[in-house]
Structure formats: structure tokens, C-alpha cells
Enzyme design. Structure first.
Site, PDB file in Angstrom:
ATOM      1  N   GLY A  52       0.803  -1.219   0.000  1.00 30.03           N
ATOM      2  CA  GLY A  52       0.000   0.000   0.000  1.00 30.03           C
ATOM      3  C   GLY A  52       0.831   1.262   0.000  1.00 30.03           C
ATOM      4  N   HIS A  94       4.323   1.739  -8.172  1.00 36.13           N
ATOM      5  CA  HIS A  94       3.318   0.666  -8.106  1.00 36.13           C
ATOM      6  C   HIS A  94       2.395   0.733  -9.328  1.00 36.13           C
ATOM      7  CE1 HIS A  94       3.975   1.178  -3.591  1.00 36.13           C
ATOM      8  NE2 HIS A  94       4.229  -0.111  -3.777  1.00 36.13           N
ATOM      9  N   GLN A 149      14.763  -9.327  -3.648  1.00 31.78           N
ATOM     10  CA  GLN A 149      13.424  -9.886  -3.395  1.00 31.78           C
ATOM     11  C   GLN A 149      12.890 -10.579  -4.652  1.00 31.78           C
ATOM     12  OE1 GLN A 149       9.987  -7.974  -1.214  1.00 31.78           O
ATOM     13  NE2 GLN A 149       9.427  -7.323  -3.272  1.00 31.78           N
ATOM     14  N   ARG A 209       8.501   4.533   1.548  1.00 31.73           N
ATOM     15  CA  ARG A 209       9.274   5.053   2.686  1.00 31.73           C
ATOM     16  C   ARG A 209       9.850   6.446   2.419  1.00 31.73           C
ATOM     17  NH1 ARG A 209      10.683  -0.753   3.525  1.00 31.73           N
ATOM     18  NH2 ARG A 209       9.928  -1.291   5.612  1.00 31.73           N
TER      19      ARG A 209
HETATM   20  O1  PAF Z   1       7.775  -5.390  -2.042  1.00 35.09           O
HETATM   21  C1  PAF Z   1       6.809  -5.349  -1.237  1.00 35.09           C
HETATM   22  O2  PAF Z   1       6.034  -4.385  -1.193  1.00 35.09           O
HETATM   23  C2  PAF Z   1       6.590  -6.511  -0.293  1.00 35.09           C
HETATM   24  O3  PAF Z   1       7.782  -7.082   0.103  1.00 35.09           O
HETATM   25  C3  PAF Z   1       5.634  -7.590  -0.856  1.00 35.09           C
HETATM   26  C4  PAF Z   1       6.210  -8.243  -2.093  1.00 35.09           C
HETATM   27  C5  PAF Z   1       4.292  -6.949  -1.196  1.00 35.09           C
HETATM   28  C6  PAF Z   1       5.401  -8.672   0.189  1.00 35.09           C
HETATM   29  O4  PAF Z   1       4.853  -8.164   1.348  1.00 35.09           O
END
Ligand code: PAF
Length: 288
Positions: free
Chosen positions: A31, A37, A160, A194
Site C-alpha cells: 500500500g 506501483h 526480493q 518510505r
Molecule cells: O515489495 C513489497 O512491497 C513486499 O515485500 C511484498 C512483495 C508486497 C510482500 O509483502
């Protein structure tokens, strides 16, 4: 656009779409959405087409935060997130609560987690113990609930994305992972929820991450031979030194596929940089 908060309803809807051969594109988020995003959402839409469904999850996953991290104050604005998703033509916002995602956890009855054992060891894995266990667990759960054909992640969190790709491959999740380029502010700062923490002159000081990556890229491009990682680390330290609120956490040079550290850095090496600007820990990445 529908907002779904229950895991059972989300999975039921996903199974229905699957039965109707409707393709699903998925963007997992925590969020406080920004242009970065929204670029992932647009990519998901292009991938599944107008007949497909796009799902955005909004869930601040507690299991990926360490005890001293910013879970409690992580920025949230659900109303604004919903209107941004609506404007992008998102079909479903999946916004479960903790009791839905981790049933029984508060009473000590949740006990299943997922651990990737190679790619998640260094960098963020070393700096934030337990972080990737939380990420892999929640992403696996979200995949089981949304049943996406394709899921889109941002390249800013390069490690990630690599961990998730490996998890999908190792555990045979039937989902294609797409990693979309980092979206930057006009001054080069990577978009991040952030960044909201960067008040006053801290925001301007955050440009030091982009400057450092560009300085390293230039040094590698200008050299006829690979450059020693130690020399490039010194260059990063020099770039950061004059910025009063900036403190280097780590800088790594590594192979973009295996994430193995590289000691002689050439074009095609990936760089990860983490810097504290004031209290805010910022991450950025670049292909050299
Ligand atoms: O990158 C993110 O925002 C988070 O690590 C994710 C992939 C939504 C998992 O909580």
C-alpha cells in the site's frame, strides 16, 4: 472495482476466473501506492489484456519486519490507494487483515513459514534477519489466494525479485514472474513508500544513492579492465561522505542471476546500495 478482505472470498473468485479461463495479473504491494506501483499495475494490465483481471493486494505484512523496524509507522492511506487503483482500472483490491492472513498467530497457533536458502542469505537477508522468510511466506500465500497467471514485481527490490523467482521455480508455482524497471523521481530518487519519511532537507540528501550508482557506472564504463570492487566501494564512501545525514549500510557488487559477489566489476555486474538518510533506510539497485 471490488475490495475483498477475506481469504476465502479471494480464493473463490480466483477459482471462478480460472474456471472461466480468464487470465489474472497480480501486483502484491504494502500500500501507500506511488507511480512505481502504478507502473506495475499498467504492466499487469498489458500482460493479461482487457479481458483479463488485475488484482492488487494491499497488505503490510508483519512477518517481514524485524522487531526494531518500522512496521508500526509504515505509511498507510487506504482510501487514496483505492482511488488510485480505481483510476488504473484494477478489478480487485485484495486487502486482508492479519487475522485472515495469519489465523491463530496472535494465540501462537500459526507455524508454517517458507525459507529460500541461497539467494536470501546475503545483503537484505543478512541485514534484516527473517525478512525474506516473511516475504516468501506472504507471497506464497498470496499466490495461493489470487492464483495469478502473471505477477509483477519492481526491480528496486532486486534481491526480493530473485528470491521470489527461485521460490516459484523450486516449488512449481504456475505463475510467470515479471520484474519491471524502477520508477524514479525527476531527481533520480527511486520511488518508495518510505520516501514519505524524508522530511525537510533529508529528501534532497536522498539523491546520494542515485549519484553513487551513476559514479560507479561511469567508473566501470571508463575502465578498459574490470575494476576492483574494493575501489568502487571506496568511491561510494567518498560520494556519500559529504552528505551530512547519509550513512552507508552496505554496497554489494554481484552477478544478477546467482547473486554471487563479484570482486572484479565489469559491465553487466549488478550493484545494490543501502544508505540510511537520517533514520530512513533506503535501498537502490543498478545494472552496471
Ligand atoms: O515489495 C513489497 O512491497 C513486499 O515485500 C511484498 C512483495 C508486497 C510482500 O509483502
Amino acid at each position: 472495482m471490488r475490495t475483498v478482505t477475506s481469504v476465502v472470498s479471494m480464493q473463490r473468485l480466483a477459482l471462478k476466473w480460472r474456471g472461466e479461463k480468464i487470465r489474472t495479473g497480480f501486483v502484491p504491494t504494502m500500500g501507500f501506492l506511488h507511480e512505481g506501483h502504478l507502473a506495475l499495475v499498467r504492466r499487469a494490465r498489458r500482460l493479461v489484456g482487457p479481458r483479463g483481471r488485475v488484482v492488487v493486494s494491499i497488505y503490510v505484512n508483519p512477518t517481514q519486519f524485524g522487531p526494531k523496524e518500522d512496521l508500526g509507522r509504515y505509511p498507510r492511506d487506504f482510501k487514496r490507494d483505492l482511488s488510485l487503483c480505481r483510476a488504473e482500472g484494477v478489478d480487485v483490491v485484495f486487502a486482508p487483515g492479519d487475522a485472515e492472513m495469519y489465523p491463530g498467530k496472535a494465540e501462537g497457533r500459526y507455524s508454517t513459514y517458507l525459507i529460500e536458502e541461497q539467494l536470501s542469505r546475503g545483503m537484505e537477508g543478512a541485514a534484516r534477519p527473517g525478512h525474506f522468510r516473511g516475504v516468501a511466506t506472504v507471497v506464497a500465500k498470496l499466490f495461493n489466494l489470487v492464483l495469478p497467471d502473471v505477477a509483477v514485481f519492481g526491480a528496486k527490490d532486486f534481491q526480493q525479485a530473485a528470491v521470489i523467482r527461485r521460490m516459484v521455480c523450486d516449488l512449481n508455482f504456475p505463475v510467470k514472474i515479471i520484474v519491471a524497471p524502477t520508477v524514479r523521481e525527476p531527481d533520480g530518487v527511486a520511488m518508495s513508500s518510505r520516501n514519505k519519511y524524508l522530511v525537510g532537507d533529508l529528501r534532497a540528501q536522498a539523491t546520494v544513492l542515485g549519484h553513487s550508482i551513476r559514479a560507479v557506472r561511469a567508473a566501470v564504463a571508463q575502465s578498459a579492465k574490470p575494476v576492483a570492487a574494493a575501489r568502487l566501494r571506496a568511491l561510494v564512501r567518498e560520494t556519500i561522505k559529504p552528505v551530512p545525514a547519509a550513512k552507508l549500510d552496505y554496497v554489494e557488487f554481484f552477478d544478477p542471476i546467482t547473486l554471487a559477489p563479484v570482486v572484479a566489476v565489469a559491465r553487466g555486474t549488478q550493484m545494490a546500495l543501502v544508505v540510511f538518510v537520517g533514520e530512513t533506510r533506503l535501498i537502490d539497485n543498478g545494472l552496471l
